[in-house]
Design an enzyme around this catalytic site. Structure first.
Site, mmCIF file in Angstrom:
data_model
loop_
_atom_site.group_PDB
_atom_site.id
_atom_site.type_symbol
_atom_site.label_atom_id
_atom_site.label_comp_id
_atom_site.label_asym_id
_atom_site.label_seq_id
_atom_site.Cartn_x
_atom_site.Cartn_y
_atom_site.Cartn_z
ATOM 1 N N GLN A 44 -4.593 -1.598 9.567
ATOM 2 C CA GLN A 44 -4.447 -2.924 8.962
ATOM 3 C C GLN A 44 -4.997 -3.996 9.914
ATOM 4 O OE1 GLN A 44 -3.207 -3.566 5.757
ATOM 5 N NE2 GLN A 44 -3.919 -5.635 6.174
ATOM 6 N N LYS A 69 0.842 -1.204 0.000
ATOM 7 C CA LYS A 69 0.000 0.000 0.000
ATOM 8 C C LYS A 69 0.874 1.250 0.000
ATOM 9 C CE LYS A 69 -3.743 -2.477 2.181
ATOM 10 N NZ LYS A 69 -4.374 -2.935 3.417
ATOM 11 N N ASP A 86 -11.208 2.241 3.988
ATOM 12 C CA ASP A 86 -11.464 0.798 3.902
ATOM 13 C C ASP A 86 -12.971 0.519 3.884
ATOM 14 O OD1 ASP A 86 -9.459 -1.023 3.526
ATOM 15 O OD2 ASP A 86 -8.910 -1.204 5.637
#
Ligand code: NAP
Length: 282
Positions: free
Chosen positions: A96, A52, A119
């Site tokens: 994450q 990422k 997200d």
């Protein structure tokens, strides 16, 4: 049969992202910024976070990495999220997952500001998608919708069968297909006869995490087959779909690797640019 080439489309989206960030720089505007928080040293998470970071760097998005030790207390993590929420220079925030066991994932993801939730895992964003009122779309289902669109595959009026009902893939996938006019069936481990459903599907999205779950006998001629699965078989990455037996019957099919995975990564960049626009409109 046509391959749904997620790798190529993701490369195109990255190029477009770079053009956008270059144009912003030329106008003297602030650089879009994604903050990624990693707690602990899970090797797979470290790879995802590094990818990422690299995607951001190569497309002109500023990447802020926050790496915290595995024994970080929840208050500390929440305080960091609060700081990032309040930082006007940060557009997107991603924590994450999975988090170490002592941290409550729900409390942590809910803490991220809805305007920075790239997200799209928060209840607020899921609610917006459910109501068809916009909001960020989770990267994997959003990437699949973009891939279908690129190849002119319109779910409207189609029988769509999603295998898997997780909060991050199966459920939002079903909602996006429904919003696009598909007639959607969601299958899971309690589904009595999986093949009955997949055999009548015009579009199958397999997101179960089980190698070879879908084989050629379970799909109809001309089906569009999207394979989300990421499994290991004999040390090699494979999806949920037995490509050999399914590809000859499919009209379109994603490969693994090179299908859904790169699209998921590309959609994170897209969501970060959306967050940047939302921040600029404040
Ligand atoms: P998950 O949370 O484990 O959910 C799997 C879902 O599949 C569950 O709803 C489960 O049903 C269902 N399922 C499992 N075995 C099944 C079977 N034999 N028949 C029917 N349904 C079955 O997994 P996830 O996070 O959604 O991820 C799914 C897969 O996609 C994994 O391989 C993951 O690595 C991969 N993935 C790939 C990407 C990408 O970018 N390519 C992104 C995210 C995930 P129950 O609810 O009844 O247990």
């Amino acid at each position: 049969m046509t391959i749904l080439d997620g790798k190529a489309l993701a490369a195109k989206i990255k190029e477009q992202t770079l053009e956008t960030t270059k144009a912003l720089a030329a106008e003297g505007k602030r650089q879009p910024c994604l903050a990624v928080v990693l707690v602990g040293e899970d090797p797979a998470s470290q790879i995802y976070v590094r990818n990422k970071h690299n995607d951001c760097i190569t497309t002109g998005i500023k990447s802020l990495m926050h790496t915290l030790p595995a024994d970080t207390q929840e208050e500390e993590l929440l305080a960091l999220i609060d700081r990032l929420n309040g930082d006007d220079g940060v557009d997107g925030i991603l924590v994450q997952l999975p988090l170490p066991k002592h941290l409550n994932e729900q409390r942590v993801t809910e803490r991220i500001s809805a305007l920075k939730d790239v997200d799209a895992f928060s209840a607020y964003n899921v609610g917006l998608i459910t109501l068809g009122r916009g909001g960020f779309k989770p990267c994997t289902p959003a990437g699949i919708m973009r891939l279908l669109e690129e190849y002119g595959i319109d779910p409207k009026g189609k029988e769509c069968v999603v295998v898997g009902r997780s909060n991050i893939v199966g459920k939002p996938m079903a909602l996006l297909l429904l919003a696009a006019g598909g007639t959607v069936t969601v299958c899971h481990t309690k589904t009595a006869d999986l093949a009955f459903h997949t055999r009548r599907a015009d579009i199958i999205v397999a997101a179960a995490g089980k190698a070879d779950l879908i084989n050629g006998d379970m799909v109809k001629e001309g089906a569009v087959i999207v394979d989300v699965g990421m499994n290991r078989k004999d040390g090699k990455l494979c999806g949920d779909v037995d490509f050999e037996s399914c590809a000859p019957k499919a009209s379109y099919i994603t490969p693994v690797p090179g299908g859904v995975g790169p699209m998921t990564r590309a959609m994170l960049l897209d969501n970060t640019l959306t967050a940047y626009r939302l921040s600029s409109e404040k």
